[in-house]
Design an enzyme around this catalytic site. Structure first.
Site, PDB file in Angstrom:
ATOM      1  N   HIS A 105      49.727  63.320  54.651  1.00  0.00           N
ATOM      2  CA  HIS A 105      49.605  61.941  54.160  1.00  0.00           C
ATOM      3  C   HIS A 105      48.146  61.549  53.995  1.00  0.00           C
ATOM      4  O   HIS A 105      47.254  62.197  54.543  1.00  0.00           O
ATOM      5  CB  HIS A 105      50.275  60.959  55.141  1.00  0.00           C
ATOM      6  CG  HIS A 105      51.765  60.963  55.071  1.00  0.00           C
ATOM      7  ND1 HIS A 105      52.537  61.878  55.761  1.00  0.00           N
ATOM      8  CD2 HIS A 105      52.633  60.189  54.377  1.00  0.00           C
ATOM      9  CE1 HIS A 105      53.813  61.650  55.502  1.00  0.00           C
ATOM     10  NE2 HIS A 105      53.905  60.633  54.669  1.00  0.00           N
ATOM     11  N   LYS A 117      46.948  56.581  56.796  1.00  0.00           N
ATOM     12  CA  LYS A 117      48.232  56.402  57.489  1.00  0.00           C
ATOM     13  C   LYS A 117      48.007  56.326  58.985  1.00  0.00           C
ATOM     14  O   LYS A 117      47.361  57.191  59.579  1.00  0.00           O
ATOM     15  CB  LYS A 117      49.186  57.542  57.138  1.00  0.00           C
ATOM     16  CG  LYS A 117      50.572  57.361  57.768  1.00  0.00           C
ATOM     17  CD  LYS A 117      51.581  58.319  57.191  1.00  0.00           C
ATOM     18  CE  LYS A 117      52.917  58.255  57.897  1.00  0.00           C
ATOM     19  NZ  LYS A 117      53.561  56.937  57.839  1.00  0.00           N
TER      20      LYS A 117
HETATM   21  P1  NAP Z   1      48.403  49.330  54.267  1.00  0.00           P
HETATM   22  O1  NAP Z   1      47.734  49.597  52.958  1.00  0.00           O
HETATM   23  O2  NAP Z   1      47.598  49.350  55.529  1.00  0.00           O
HETATM   24  O3  NAP Z   1      49.123  47.908  54.093  1.00  0.00           O
HETATM   25  C1  NAP Z   1      49.601  47.162  55.145  1.00  0.00           C
HETATM   26  C2  NAP Z   1      49.459  45.715  54.728  1.00  0.00           C
HETATM   27  O4  NAP Z   1      50.111  44.902  55.691  1.00  0.00           O
HETATM   28  C3  NAP Z   1      48.011  45.253  54.650  1.00  0.00           C
HETATM   29  O5  NAP Z   1      47.837  44.453  53.502  1.00  0.00           O
HETATM   30  C4  NAP Z   1      47.873  44.426  55.937  1.00  0.00           C
HETATM   31  O6  NAP Z   1      46.886  43.440  55.842  1.00  0.00           O
HETATM   32  C5  NAP Z   1      49.248  43.809  55.999  1.00  0.00           C
HETATM   33  N1  NAP Z   1      49.596  43.262  57.300  1.00  0.00           N
HETATM   34  C6  NAP Z   1      49.207  43.666  58.538  1.00  0.00           C
HETATM   35  N2  NAP Z   1      49.758  42.867  59.487  1.00  0.00           N
HETATM   36  C7  NAP Z   1      50.529  41.957  58.821  1.00  0.00           C
HETATM   37  C8  NAP Z   1      51.326  40.855  59.236  1.00  0.00           C
HETATM   38  N3  NAP Z   1      51.441  40.506  60.530  1.00  0.00           N
HETATM   39  N4  NAP Z   1      51.992  40.130  58.292  1.00  0.00           N
HETATM   40  C9  NAP Z   1      51.871  40.439  56.994  1.00  0.00           C
HETATM   41  N5  NAP Z   1      51.084  41.445  56.529  1.00  0.00           N
HETATM   42  C10 NAP Z   1      50.432  42.195  57.437  1.00  0.00           C
HETATM   43  O7  NAP Z   1      49.619  50.333  54.504  1.00  0.00           O
HETATM   44  P2  NAP Z   1      50.610  50.956  53.409  1.00  0.00           P
HETATM   45  O8  NAP Z   1      50.131  52.288  53.021  1.00  0.00           O
HETATM   46  O9  NAP Z   1      50.927  49.947  52.367  1.00  0.00           O
HETATM   47  O10 NAP Z   1      51.870  51.222  54.343  1.00  0.00           O
HETATM   48  C11 NAP Z   1      52.509  50.165  55.039  1.00  0.00           C
HETATM   49  C12 NAP Z   1      53.568  50.746  55.961  1.00  0.00           C
HETATM   50  O11 NAP Z   1      54.596  51.318  55.164  1.00  0.00           O
HETATM   51  C13 NAP Z   1      53.080  51.883  56.883  1.00  0.00           C
HETATM   52  O12 NAP Z   1      53.777  51.799  58.115  1.00  0.00           O
HETATM   53  C14 NAP Z   1      53.511  53.135  56.149  1.00  0.00           C
HETATM   54  O13 NAP Z   1      53.705  54.229  57.030  1.00  0.00           O
HETATM   55  C15 NAP Z   1      54.815  52.668  55.579  1.00  0.00           C
HETATM   56  N6  NAP Z   1      55.281  53.375  54.393  1.00  0.00           N
HETATM   57  C16 NAP Z   1      56.613  53.573  54.319  1.00  0.00           C
HETATM   58  C17 NAP Z   1      57.149  54.150  53.216  1.00  0.00           C
HETATM   59  C18 NAP Z   1      58.634  54.319  53.122  1.00  0.00           C
HETATM   60  O14 NAP Z   1      59.116  54.855  52.115  1.00  0.00           O
HETATM   61  N7  NAP Z   1      59.396  53.858  54.103  1.00  0.00           N
HETATM   62  C19 NAP Z   1      56.331  54.549  52.177  1.00  0.00           C
HETATM   63  C20 NAP Z   1      54.960  54.349  52.284  1.00  0.00           C
HETATM   64  C21 NAP Z   1      54.454  53.728  53.403  1.00  0.00           C
HETATM   65  P3  NAP Z   1      45.370  43.786  56.319  1.00  0.00           P
HETATM   66  O15 NAP Z   1      44.888  44.866  55.395  1.00  0.00           O
HETATM   67  O16 NAP Z   1      44.695  42.483  56.141  1.00  0.00           O
HETATM   68  O17 NAP Z   1      45.468  44.260  57.747  1.00  0.00           O
END
Ligand code: NAP
Length: 209
Positions: free
Chosen positions: A123, A127
């Site tokens: 990844h 991540k």
């Molecule tokens: P990311 O770029 O770090 O995005 C996370 C977002 O959530 C950021 O904008 C962050 O804001 C925000 N956030 C943090 N705390 C929050 C809260 N209390 N309320 C609302 N927003 C909040 O991560 P990502 O790559 O998009 O991935 C997000 C999650 O999805 C991870 O756990 C990843 O492993 C998972 N994921 C799952 C799949 C699936 O298919 N299930 C696919 C891809 C990713 P800040 O930047 O301001 O902290």
């Protein structure tokens, strides 16, 4: 549907929001520090962090709104009763990419014919959790407690290989996510089928395919 998207400005959220809107949904983005006010909406979607997701899902359910969660690295089981008692759905999938779910299915099938397997999940370096939720779910499906190798490097999106070893042969089942749009189809499917699910917690896109 009228939706809230927790993490709308994240890597997944920022790709997902326009796809949800093009599909006809109205999307309210909720970022860190915003009040998780979702009262009266039809569903919430969460792609945030393992620290934030439990509170977001709880806030959603406490306001009477079902929730679809893609965030990995947390345990949703303690929220089952809250959702079930209120007749709401909490749908959590470690992977919303349909190709990845098929990779897991094929791996489960192959496991019956090979004595050993190891999983390599790769990844992006951003991540936060390791091993990935998909790798842990695959390990559970194939059984036998396979070793999981986690690689975090720039240039990667989300990839997984399940390598089976037997006498004189190897079988590798691999899935590559090359763009985050791959997760959108699974989220749209989950929203479409949300009301058909039993109240409480459902885990995994497999349940919807
Ligand atoms: P990311 O770029 O770090 O995005 C996370 C977002 O959530 C950021 O904008 C962050 O804001 C925000 N956030 C943090 N705390 C929050 C809260 N209390 N309320 C609302 N927003 C909040 O991560 P990502 O790559 O998009 O991935 C997000 C999650 O999805 C991870 O756990 C990843 O492993 C998972 N994921 C799952 C799949 C699936 O298919 N299930 C696919 C891809 C990713 P800040 O930047 O301001 O902290």
């Amino acid at each position: 549907m009228r939706l809230a998207l927790f993490g709308a400005e994240g890597k997944v959220g920022s790709v997902l929001k326009p796809v949800l809107e093009r599909a006809g949904h109205e999307v309210k983005g909720i970022e860190i520090g915003d009040e998780p006010d979702v009262l009266g909406l039809d569903a919430c979607v969460d792609f945030t962090t393992p620290e934030a997701a439990p509170a977001n899902a709880r806030a959603s359910l406490e306001q009477g709104v079902s929730c679809v969660v893609g965030t990995t690295g947390w345990d949703p089981r303690p929220l089952h009763a809250l959702a079930a008692d209120r007749g709401l759905r909490l749908f959590v999938a470690p992977n919303f990419s349909i190709g990845a779910v098929l990779m897991m299915r094929f791996a489960r099938e192959a496991a019956a014919f090979f004595p050993r397997a190891e999983i390599v999940e790769l990844h992006s370096e951003a991540k936060k959790d390791a091993p990935s939720g998909t790798a842990k779910a695959t390990a559970e499906l194939i059984g036998g407690d396979p070793v999981i190798h986690s690689v975090r490097l720039p240039g990667l999106v989300a990839h997984q290989e399940v390598i089976f070893g037997g006498e004189g042969q190897l079988l590798t089942i691999r899935h590559d996510t090359t763009a985050r749009e791959s997760f959108a189809d699974g989220v749209l499917l989950a929203l479409d089928k949300l009301d058909d699910l039993p109240p409480g917690l459902t885990i995994g896109l497999d349940a919807l395919l």
